[in-house]
Design an enzyme around this catalytic site. Structure first.
Site, PDB file in Angstrom:
ATOM      1  N   ASP A   1       2.892  -3.241   7.558  1.00  0.00           N
ATOM      2  CA  ASP A   1       2.821  -3.327   6.100  1.00  0.00           C
ATOM      3  C   ASP A   1       1.633  -4.200   5.658  1.00  0.00           C
ATOM      4  OD1 ASP A   1       3.689  -2.905   3.495  1.00  0.00           O
ATOM      5  OD2 ASP A   1       5.757  -3.493   3.911  1.00  0.00           O
TER       6      ASP A   1
ATOM      7  N   ASP B   1       6.289   3.799  -2.111  1.00  0.00           N
ATOM      8  CA  ASP B   1       7.580   3.111  -2.162  1.00  0.00           C
ATOM      9  C   ASP B   1       8.543   3.854  -3.073  1.00  0.00           C
ATOM     10  OD1 ASP B   1       7.329   1.129  -0.357  1.00  0.00           O
ATOM     11  OD2 ASP B   1       6.948  -0.490  -1.786  1.00  0.00           O
TER      12      ASP B   1
HETATM   13  C1  DGJ Z   1       6.814  -2.775   1.093  1.00  0.00           C
HETATM   14  C2  DGJ Z   1       7.093  -1.477   1.784  1.00  0.00           C
HETATM   15  O1  DGJ Z   1       6.400  -0.445   1.184  1.00  0.00           O
HETATM   16  C3  DGJ Z   1       8.596  -1.236   1.806  1.00  0.00           C
HETATM   17  O2  DGJ Z   1       8.881   0.017   2.357  1.00  0.00           O
HETATM   18  C4  DGJ Z   1       9.241  -2.343   2.579  1.00  0.00           C
HETATM   19  O3  DGJ Z   1       8.843  -2.279   3.923  1.00  0.00           O
HETATM   20  C5  DGJ Z   1       8.876  -3.694   1.978  1.00  0.00           C
HETATM   21  N1  DGJ Z   1       7.472  -3.853   1.802  1.00  0.00           N
HETATM   22  C6  DGJ Z   1       9.396  -4.811   2.814  1.00  0.00           C
HETATM   23  O4  DGJ Z   1       9.013  -6.027   2.344  1.00  0.00           O
END
Ligand code: DGJ
Length: 693
Positions: free
Chosen positions: A440, A497
């Protein structure tokens, strides 16, 4: 004159230069006939001169030079160590032509500079790879280096580039060509939701399925700059490079990333298929290429930071029963990470949540027949972390910078930072059977710096070398780091997301201009979407996820019996079809109804396809307009079946034949009249299977 010609069976790219000057692309389009007289072609393309102009039109070369009186943006901007501008005038040294590759070398003696441009064509995918390098005898400051510059087509009224935001990636914007510059200069230090580094330039009348179209993708994850400029003489140039000024230290060698360019005479889909195939077959490197993509389960939206072993085990059990094959443990397993204010960079298992380590959870997941994946956000650090307390200097940017999600970025240019991360991540990967890392990156950088991106690439490369069996997902608050540079090192993108199927339908449809099925993660989210508040039917949620690399992200305990049944069935369908779909082309259909977003995923040999027709809104007209298919053989016949005809609502009272039985129709009819589908509610998906008979 010097000429060079590249051809790949579909397109020709002809470069020509007068004397020793840098060459320009004098033709790019459908492949020219054998034996075309390149000298005649170049002479024929020379522009006239009229009042108010110089006595000859300056070349629009692959690296336009101010010293050639070029009136537009130059391809290179440099200063010497003292800060004085260098205006190079390159002269030919040598050309190397080998198979599909052309390397051109030019030198500026006076300034001790060498410019190299490389072009490579690919007969299978029809994507041209182009990159440039600059070397200097003495340290110089680089402000701008364009990858080899391409001309923009004249019979084009507009260009499409891509903007976006968190939960709203891949928004296509059309900008009319007009004198001056359309410039995208991404200052965020990462590819970003805001600035996907791609461009589509359709010629007049082109659509998804027809017409001439040019496409570009710049494979760099540190932020790009794009200049699409129309000169007063009418010529157009397209430049791509790293965001300006992001080489922050003087150096003696700089290079652009690879610019991927494609010409299509089959509309946007011609570019899409080329990019999808090139990425899948030439850029991605799966540890086990023959392994079908496993159905994912990701626990983020089920538990967030609230990790509790019995609960996670129960969730895993239910996910496996639905058909999941990989369980990904998301954020919250390390340090004292109870929320997003702390612990990033403390990559040690939280003994409060996992008193016996991760072992028991992994064993449980394995016993269910799933593999195990885990989340990291390696390049980041919370001020409230053990590591920051020990090494405050490892953070990038000033002490009083604005935090992003309560965090700072680590300085990835520092070897000791990369070593630390390699050791910590490596310790987890060595201690446990992990086959997947979700990587991430949740904030923009305090300031853009290409060294940061190179540092990240180096760390990923080192980890990939040490743990070759581990696949990596590129995530950055969803789709904030998607480009062909990161995808040479990773294997999947977390596209957004947003697990809202309606949003996702649109995002993944546009992303398919660049991304194939195998790389595009798409998850079934909670009944009530956490990022939009929308409540969507499980059928729609499941089919939207089944269009790409399928996964689940809701808490499976929220599913009622009927929802679990639907999801299990769609997942089984996906598993039966994933192998051929993994090599299929995703073709965007020209939908007569703007409320319908439709695509046709067609097997490589054209023998079968599946059409997903997603109803994104209520239509203005009463009943569905026929949906034209594409790329079928006009004289072949296809058996067409509406797979989910049982989903028809009671308000569909008529008798379109597909509601009751399959039908056999010619490609000609399907491409020129189209499929007549039953009426449906908005936020529903029709799924139609087709097979050549
Ligand atoms: C952002 C990501 O896009 C989510 O899917 C998740 O992993 C969160 N971060 C976790 O903090």
């Amino acid at each position: 004159m010097r000429h060079w010609s590249l051809a790949d069976g579909r397109q020709s790219l002809i470069l020509a230069s007068d004397g020793a000057r840098l060459p320009q692309i004098v033709y790019w389009g459908p492949q020219l006939p054998e034996g075309e007289d390149l000298a005649a072609l170049t002479a024929a393309g020379a522009l006239d001169v009229t009042g108010g102009m110089l006595d000859r039109t300056p070349d629009l070369s692959i690296c336009p030079e101010a010293t050639q009186s070029f009136p537009g943006q130059p391809g290179l901007m440099l200063r010497d160590a003292e800060g004085t501008s260098i205006l190079p005038a390159f002269r030919f040294v040598e050309a190397e032509e080998e198979g599909d590759r052309l390397v051109l070398l030019y030198r500026d003696q006076r300034h001790g500079l060498t410019y190299r441009a490389t072009f490579a064509t690919c007969g299978d995918t029809h994507v041209i790879e182009a990159r440039s390098t600059i070397e200097s005898a003495a340290p110089v400051h680089l402000h701008w280096l364009a990858a080899p510059v391409f001309p923009g087509p004249q019979l084009s009224d507009e260009m499409h580039d891509f903007a976006g935001r968190w939960c709203g990636e891949f928004q296509m914007n059309a900008t009319p060509w007009s004198p001056g510059i359309r410039c995208r200069d991404n200052r965020t230090g990462r590819t970003g939701h805001e600035h996907f580094p791609g461009l589509i330039v359709p010629c007049r009348g082109a659509t998804n399925t027809q017409g001439q179209t040019f496409g570009f993708q710049y494979g760099w994850s540190g932020g790009h700059r794009m200049v699409a400029e129309e000169l007063s003489d009418g010529r157009r140039q397209i430049q791509f490079g790293h965001a300006a000024g992001t080489e922050t230290s003087p150096g003696m060698r700089f290079e652009s990333a690879t610019l991927y360019a494609v010409f299509s005479d089959e509309g946007i889909n011609g570019c899409a298929v080329a990019f999808q195939r090139h990425l899948r077959d030439r850029i991605l490197r799966f540890p086990r290429p023959d392994r079908p993509r496993p159905v994912h389960y990701n626990c983020w939206e089920a538990v967030y930071f609230d990790h509790n072993m019995p609960e996670l085990k129960e969730i895993a059990t239910r996910a496996a029963a639905l058909g999941a094959e990989r369980f990904v443990l998301d954020d919250g397993w390390f340090g004292n990470r109870d929320d997003d204010t702390r612990a990033l960079s403390d990559w040690v298992v939280d003994a409060r949540k996992y008193p016996d380590g991760l072992g028991p959870l992994i064993e449980h997941v394995h016993a269910l027949g799933m593999t195990f994946g885990i989340w990291f956000e390696p390049e980041m650090i919370n001020p409230d972390s053990e590591v920051h307390r020990r090494h405050p200097d490892w953070a990038l940017g000033p002490d009083d910078q604005i935090l992003g999600r309560n965090q700072k970025a680590l300085d990835m240019a520092r070897a000791e930072v990369r070593d630390f991360l390699f050791d910590r991540i490596g310790a987890i990967l060595s201690a446990h059977p992990v086959d997947y890392v979700k990587w991430d990156h949740n904030r923009v950088l305090p300031m853009a710096d290409a060294a940061q991106t190179r540092g990240t690439y180096a760390l990923i490369d080192r980890l990939r070398h040490a743990f070759p069996q581990v696949e990596i997902e590129s995530c950055a608050s969803g789709g904030g780091r998607i480009d062909f540079g990161i995808l040479g090192r990773t294997h999947r993108v977390w596209l957004s997301d947003s697990n809202d199927a309606l949003e996702r339908l649109k995002i993944q449809h546009n992303a398919a201009i660049f991304l194939p099925f195998v790389v595009t993660g798409s998850h079934v989210g909670p009944r009530e979407c956490h990022t939009s508040g929308r409540v969507l039917d499980i059928r729609f949620r499941a089919w939207v996820a089944a269009q790409r690399h399928m996964g689940f992200e809701m808490d499976p305990r929220e599913l009622d019996e009927e929802e679990a049944r639907v999801l299990t069935e769609v997942t089984e369908w996906w598993k039966r079809n994933r192998e051929w779909m993994g090599r299929a082309d995703i073709l965007r259909l020209d939908s007569a109804d703007p409320a319908v977003i439709a695509e046709q995923q067609q097997a490589e040999d054209g023998g079968r396809f599946v059409v997903f027709a997603g109803k994104a809104a209520t239509s203005t007209q009463t009943v569905p307009r026929p949906l034209r298919l594409t790329r079928l053989s006009p004289h072949a016949r296809y058996r067409i079946e509406l797979l989910n005809r049982g989903d028809a609502s009671g308000l569909s009272r008529g008798e379109p034949v597909l509601k009751s039985q399959p039908v056999v129709l010619s490609g000609q009819y399907l491409m020129n009249h189209g499929l007549t589908l039953p009426w449906s509610f908005p936020e529903r998906m029709w799924v139609v299977e087709g097979e050549r008979v």
